[in-house]
Design a protein around this motif. Structure first.
Motif, PDB file in Angstrom:
ATOM      1  N   TYR A  76       0.835  -1.207   0.000  1.00  0.00           N
ATOM      2  CA  TYR A  76       0.000   0.000   0.000  1.00  0.00           C
ATOM      3  C   TYR A  76       0.864   1.248   0.000  1.00  0.00           C
ATOM      4  O   TYR A  76       0.623   2.195  -0.746  1.00  0.00           O
ATOM      5  N   LEU A  77       1.915   1.230   0.849  1.00  0.00           N
ATOM      6  CA  LEU A  77       2.765   2.403   0.951  1.00  0.00           C
ATOM      7  C   LEU A  77       3.484   2.679  -0.356  1.00  0.00           C
ATOM      8  O   LEU A  77       3.710   3.823  -0.721  1.00  0.00           O
ATOM      9  N   ASP A  78       3.850   1.609  -1.096  1.00  0.00           N
ATOM     10  CA  ASP A  78       4.507   1.795  -2.376  1.00  0.00           C
ATOM     11  C   ASP A  78       3.616   2.584  -3.339  1.00  0.00           C
ATOM     12  O   ASP A  78       4.061   3.507  -4.012  1.00  0.00           O
ATOM     13  N   VAL A  79       2.336   2.198  -3.389  1.00  0.00           N
ATOM     14  CA  VAL A  79       1.398   2.898  -4.270  1.00  0.00           C
ATOM     15  C   VAL A  79       1.178   4.317  -3.776  1.00  0.00           C
ATOM     16  O   VAL A  79       1.131   5.267  -4.558  1.00  0.00           O
ATOM     17  N   HIS A  80       1.064   4.472  -2.459  1.00  0.00           N
ATOM     18  CA  HIS A  80       0.859   5.797  -1.879  1.00  0.00           C
ATOM     19  C   HIS A  80       2.055   6.699  -2.177  1.00  0.00           C
ATOM     20  O   HIS A  80       1.899   7.858  -2.549  1.00  0.00           O
ATOM     21  N   GLU A  81       3.268   6.137  -2.020  1.00  0.00           N
ATOM     22  CA  GLU A  81       4.465   6.916  -2.297  1.00  0.00           C
ATOM     23  C   GLU A  81       4.564   7.257  -3.779  1.00  0.00           C
ATOM     24  O   GLU A  81       4.935   8.378  -4.146  1.00  0.00           O
ATOM     25  N   ARG A  83       2.141   7.717  -5.894  1.00  0.00           N
ATOM     26  CA  ARG A  83       1.211   8.820  -6.178  1.00  0.00           C
ATOM     27  C   ARG A  83       1.749  10.135  -5.622  1.00  0.00           C
ATOM     28  O   ARG A  83       1.697  11.166  -6.295  1.00  0.00           O
ATOM     29  N   ALA A  84       2.283  10.100  -4.397  1.00  0.00           N
ATOM     30  CA  ALA A  84       2.797  11.323  -3.781  1.00  0.00           C
ATOM     31  C   ALA A  84       3.952  11.907  -4.587  1.00  0.00           C
ATOM     32  O   ALA A  84       4.031  13.123  -4.791  1.00  0.00           O
ATOM     33  N   VAL A 114      -4.543   5.475 -10.208  1.00  0.00           N
ATOM     34  CA  VAL A 114      -4.334   5.962  -8.847  1.00  0.00           C
ATOM     35  C   VAL A 114      -4.190   7.477  -8.792  1.00  0.00           C
ATOM     36  O   VAL A 114      -4.209   8.061  -7.700  1.00  0.00           O
ATOM     37  N   HIS A 115      -4.033   8.106  -9.953  1.00  0.00           N
ATOM     38  CA  HIS A 115      -3.988   9.573  -9.983  1.00  0.00           C
ATOM     39  C   HIS A 115      -4.427  10.047 -11.365  1.00  0.00           C
ATOM     40  O   HIS A 115      -4.096   9.428 -12.380  1.00  0.00           O
TER      41      HIS A 115
END
Length: 254
Positions: A76-81, A83-84, A114-115
């Motif tokens: 999850y954090l990989d995808v979140h990062e 996108r960020a 995701v974005h």
């Protein structure tokens, strides 16, 4: 509407309990905290342990969260990062290209958006974050299929459905498309998913130099294309954006 599954609710309660407080708890502690019988609690803990979600200390016999939860959390954090890191660059891409910019990742045999940055004009647009796109016809999907072995296996096992008259549906022809995508470093979709719509995308890499997503632009064929296909300026803009995001993820220069 179907009711909730009690065993899953109890398993989730166990994980939440282990995630807080002392983090290491014995069987009796877990059972009493949740108001469950010891036999029921032991069965839940044993199942979670078999799946890697819970670990038991050999000496004390107490339970704690397992490595599998860490792996899922890192996913999850990989995808979140991703996108960020892509926010600023995709904004710039939409502004410089004049088209909508998208960031996608592999998810459940498709491309998860995701974005999404709207095309910078006053036209009516719908936010597509969370939407799924096919792997075999979209530019994002072709890029993932070309550079990510997992995505390639998934698309190879699925059906190459004809979405328009231009969709590639033959396995050999599709493999040729992927080979071209790998050789030039970007992929395109010329009315293969939606009539009148074209797109171009490039891969994004993480610090391990592994493909973790794809970024691209989508718009009307008459705006994105010239006599030779996708306009070279748009290809360059998309590839520059992908490189910038990859650098921010630690991939370095390539």
């Amino acid at each position: 509407m179907p009711g909730s599954i009690q065993s899953l609710e109890r398993a989730a309660a166990v994980l939440r309990l282990l995630a807080g407080g002392e983090r290491r708890l014995g069987l009796s502690d877990v059972a009493s905290s949740l108001g469950l019988a010891k036999g029921t609690t032991h069965g839940i803990l044993r199942t979670l342990q078999q799946e890697g979600f819970v670990e038991q200390e050999p000496v004390s016999g107490k339970y704690q969260l397992g490595a599998e939860l860490l792996r899922l959390g890192n996913s999850y954090l990989d995808v979140h990062e991703l996108r960020a890191r892509a926010l600023v660059w995709t904004d710039d891409l939409a502004r410089s290209s004049g088209e909508a910019a998208y960031l996608g990742v592999l998810h459940q045999h498709g491309v998860l958006i995701v974005h999404h940055v709207f095309r910078p004009d006053d036209g009516r647009q719908v936010l597509e974050v969370g939407a799924m796109q096919p792997l075999h016809s979209t530019a994002l999907g072709k890029v993932l299929s070309a550079f990510d072995p997992v995505a390639h296996n998934e698309v190879a096992e699925g059906e190459l459905a004809a979405l328009t008259a231009r969709t590639v549906t033959g396995s050999a022809e599709f493999e040729s498309v992927l080979e071209l995508t790998r050789s030039r470093g970007w992929g395109s979709d010329l009315e293969e998913t939606w009539d009148g719509v074209a797109s171009v995308a490039a891969p994004v890499y993480d610090r391990r130099r592994m493909p973790v997503g794809a970024v691209g632009v989508t718009g009307a064929v008459e705006r994105l294309c010239d006599a030779d296909g996708i306009q070279s300026r748009l290809v360059a803009a998309v590839r520059d954006c992908a490189r910038a995001v990859s650098r921010d993820l630690g991939a370095g220069r390539f």
